[in-house]
Design a protein around this motif. Structure first.
Motif, PDB file in Angstrom:
ATOM      1  N   THR A 228       0.811  -1.358   0.087  1.00  0.00           N
ATOM      2  CA  THR A 228       0.188   0.108  -0.168  1.00  0.00           C
ATOM      3  C   THR A 228       0.868   1.276   0.045  1.00  0.00           C
ATOM      4  O   THR A 228       1.660   1.472   1.014  1.00  0.00           O
ATOM      5  CB  THR A 228      -0.954   0.217   1.295  1.00  0.00           C
ATOM      6  N   GLU A 229       0.676   2.100  -0.961  1.00  0.00           N
ATOM      7  CA  GLU A 229       1.624   3.410  -1.156  1.00  0.00           C
ATOM      8  C   GLU A 229       0.448   4.367  -1.017  1.00  0.00           C
ATOM      9  O   GLU A 229      -0.389   4.688  -1.826  1.00  0.00           O
ATOM     10  CB  GLU A 229       2.416   3.365  -2.555  1.00  0.00           C
ATOM     11  N   ASN A 230       0.785   5.393  -0.019  1.00  0.00           N
ATOM     12  CA  ASN A 230       0.485   6.635   0.095  1.00  0.00           C
ATOM     13  C   ASN A 230       1.309   7.729  -0.254  1.00  0.00           C
ATOM     14  O   ASN A 230       2.389   7.814   0.157  1.00  0.00           O
ATOM     15  CB  ASN A 230      -0.202   6.872   1.452  1.00  0.00           C
TER      16      ASN A 230
ATOM     17  N   GLN B 185      -2.492  11.018   3.571  1.00  0.00           N
ATOM     18  CA  GLN B 185      -2.805  10.522   2.163  1.00  0.00           C
ATOM     19  C   GLN B 185      -3.534  11.487   1.379  1.00  0.00           C
ATOM     20  O   GLN B 185      -4.764  12.252   1.924  1.00  0.00           O
ATOM     21  CB  GLN B 185      -3.506   9.325   2.271  1.00  0.00           C
TER      22      GLN B 185
ATOM     23  N   TRP C 254      -3.128  10.830  -2.281  1.00  0.00           N
ATOM     24  CA  TRP C 254      -3.789   9.755  -3.307  1.00  0.00           C
ATOM     25  C   TRP C 254      -3.089   8.382  -2.540  1.00  0.00           C
ATOM     26  O   TRP C 254      -2.033   8.315  -1.769  1.00  0.00           O
ATOM     27  CB  TRP C 254      -3.029  10.320  -4.426  1.00  0.00           C
ATOM     28  N   GLY C 255      -3.386   7.311  -3.213  1.00  0.00           N
ATOM     29  CA  GLY C 255      -2.860   5.968  -2.818  1.00  0.00           C
ATOM     30  C   GLY C 255      -2.995   4.985  -3.883  1.00  0.00           C
ATOM     31  O   GLY C 255      -3.751   5.098  -4.875  1.00  0.00           O
TER      32      GLY C 255
ATOM     33  N   VAL D 209      -2.571   0.672  -4.772  1.00  0.00           N
ATOM     34  CA  VAL D 209      -2.538  -0.736  -3.853  1.00  0.00           C
ATOM     35  C   VAL D 209      -2.094  -1.961  -4.840  1.00  0.00           C
ATOM     36  O   VAL D 209      -2.749  -1.806  -5.731  1.00  0.00           O
ATOM     37  CB  VAL D 209      -3.681  -0.913  -3.078  1.00  0.00           C
TER      38      VAL D 209
ATOM     39  N   GLN E 240      -1.699   5.046 -10.004  1.00  0.00           N
ATOM     40  CA  GLN E 240      -2.646   5.867  -9.537  1.00  0.00           C
ATOM     41  C   GLN E 240      -2.292   7.104 -10.389  1.00  0.00           C
ATOM     42  O   GLN E 240      -0.922   7.672 -10.198  1.00  0.00           O
ATOM     43  CB  GLN E 240      -2.687   5.978  -8.307  1.00  0.00           C
TER      44      GLN E 240
ATOM     45  N   LYS F 116       5.534   3.570   1.854  1.00  0.00           N
ATOM     46  CA  LYS F 116       5.191   2.516   1.128  1.00  0.00           C
ATOM     47  C   LYS F 116       5.171   1.367   2.284  1.00  0.00           C
ATOM     48  O   LYS F 116       6.135   1.156   2.752  1.00  0.00           O
ATOM     49  CB  LYS F 116       6.325   2.312   0.019  1.00  0.00           C
TER      50      LYS F 116
END
Length: 256
Positions: free
Chosen positions: A158-160, A171, A173-174, A176, A190, A202
């Motif tokens: 999961t990346e924010n 966050q 944007w994110g 996954v 994204q 991350k």
């Protein structure tokens, strides 16, 4: 009187255009003279990246600067294992990723492993900035994970991200990626509002739910879109200046 007033207005316009051209040319020269940062090294550990590029200076890949590296964790339970920063190898990607061709980024190679009933986790943080912040804007983040699962195991990244240098980053944007017994979404991206700098967090997570889960590589890339370069702006303004001079000459000819 009317002709005199019109001529004064024309002179003011030409003077303003000349000032704008001079400013744009100065900006262009300043951008061109910027000194490149060190190239981000291949086959180097995340521990080295944190020690060397953990501040705001960073290192460079193509037209992007990567900086402010840190690592939260690792954490594990029930027999799971997660690599330390020295156990994660970092490689550079310069437009060569087959899933996101042309993008620039980093590959993080380590082993997050969770046998049945175990968990393992780690957070990698860094910042990405466009060189000089003038000619390109970042518009997209893509991630790819590789590893494997069995049974009901779950492997997830999961990346924010936030626009700008924001710490801590809440966050905006994110993106996954997930692999499980039912899902094989190993790549995702994204799109977000164009920006010159992003802050990234991350989270790499594996859970052995009556099965096993592992992640061995996480690839992180960033795309961009072009905006007019300072030289292009100078050209446009120069054309406007010459147009203003031509109009002035025509006006003077008509007056005479």
């Amino acid at each position: 009187m009317t002709l005199f007033t019109s001529e004064m207005k024309m002179r003011n316009v030409v003077t303003k255009l000349a000032i704008l051209v001079a400013c744009a040319m100065a900006l262009s020269l300043f951008t061109a003279s910027a000194t490149p940062l060190p190239t981000c090294p291949n086959a180097s550990s995340l521990a080295t990246y944190i020690a060397t590029y953990g501040g705001s200076s960073g290192c460079q890949i193509g037209d992007k600067i990567f900086s402010n590296f840190s690592y939260n964790g690792p954490s594990a339970s029930g027999g799971g294992t997660a690599p330390s920063p020295s156990g994660i190898t970092v490689d550079t990607i310069n437009g060569t990723n087959s899933i996101f061709p042309g993008d620039i980024g980093l590959s993080f190679d380590g082993t997050w492993n969770a046998p049945s009933g175990a968990t393992a986790d780690g957070n990698i943080n860094f910042e990405v900035t466009v060189v000089n912040g003038a000619n390109e804007m970042i518009t997209d983040a893509g991630i790819v994970q590789s590893g494997g699962v069995t049974g009901n195991g779950l492997a997830e990244v999961t990346e924010n991200g936030c626009s700008g240098a924001v710490y801590p980053c809440t966050q905006t944007w994110g993106v996954v990626t997930v692999q499980s017994g039912q899902t094989n979404n190993f790549a995702n991206d994204q799109i977000f509002s164009p920006t010159g700098t992003i802050s990234v967090t991350k989270d790499i997570n594996v859970i052995g739910n009556n099965g096993t889960a592992s992640i061995t590589t996480v690839i992180d890339v960033f795309s961009q879109t072009a905006v007019p370069e300072p030289r292009t702006v100078s050209l446009f303004l120069g054309l406007a200046l010459f147009g203003g001079l031509a109009l002035r000459k025509k006006f003077q000819s008509a007056r005479g």
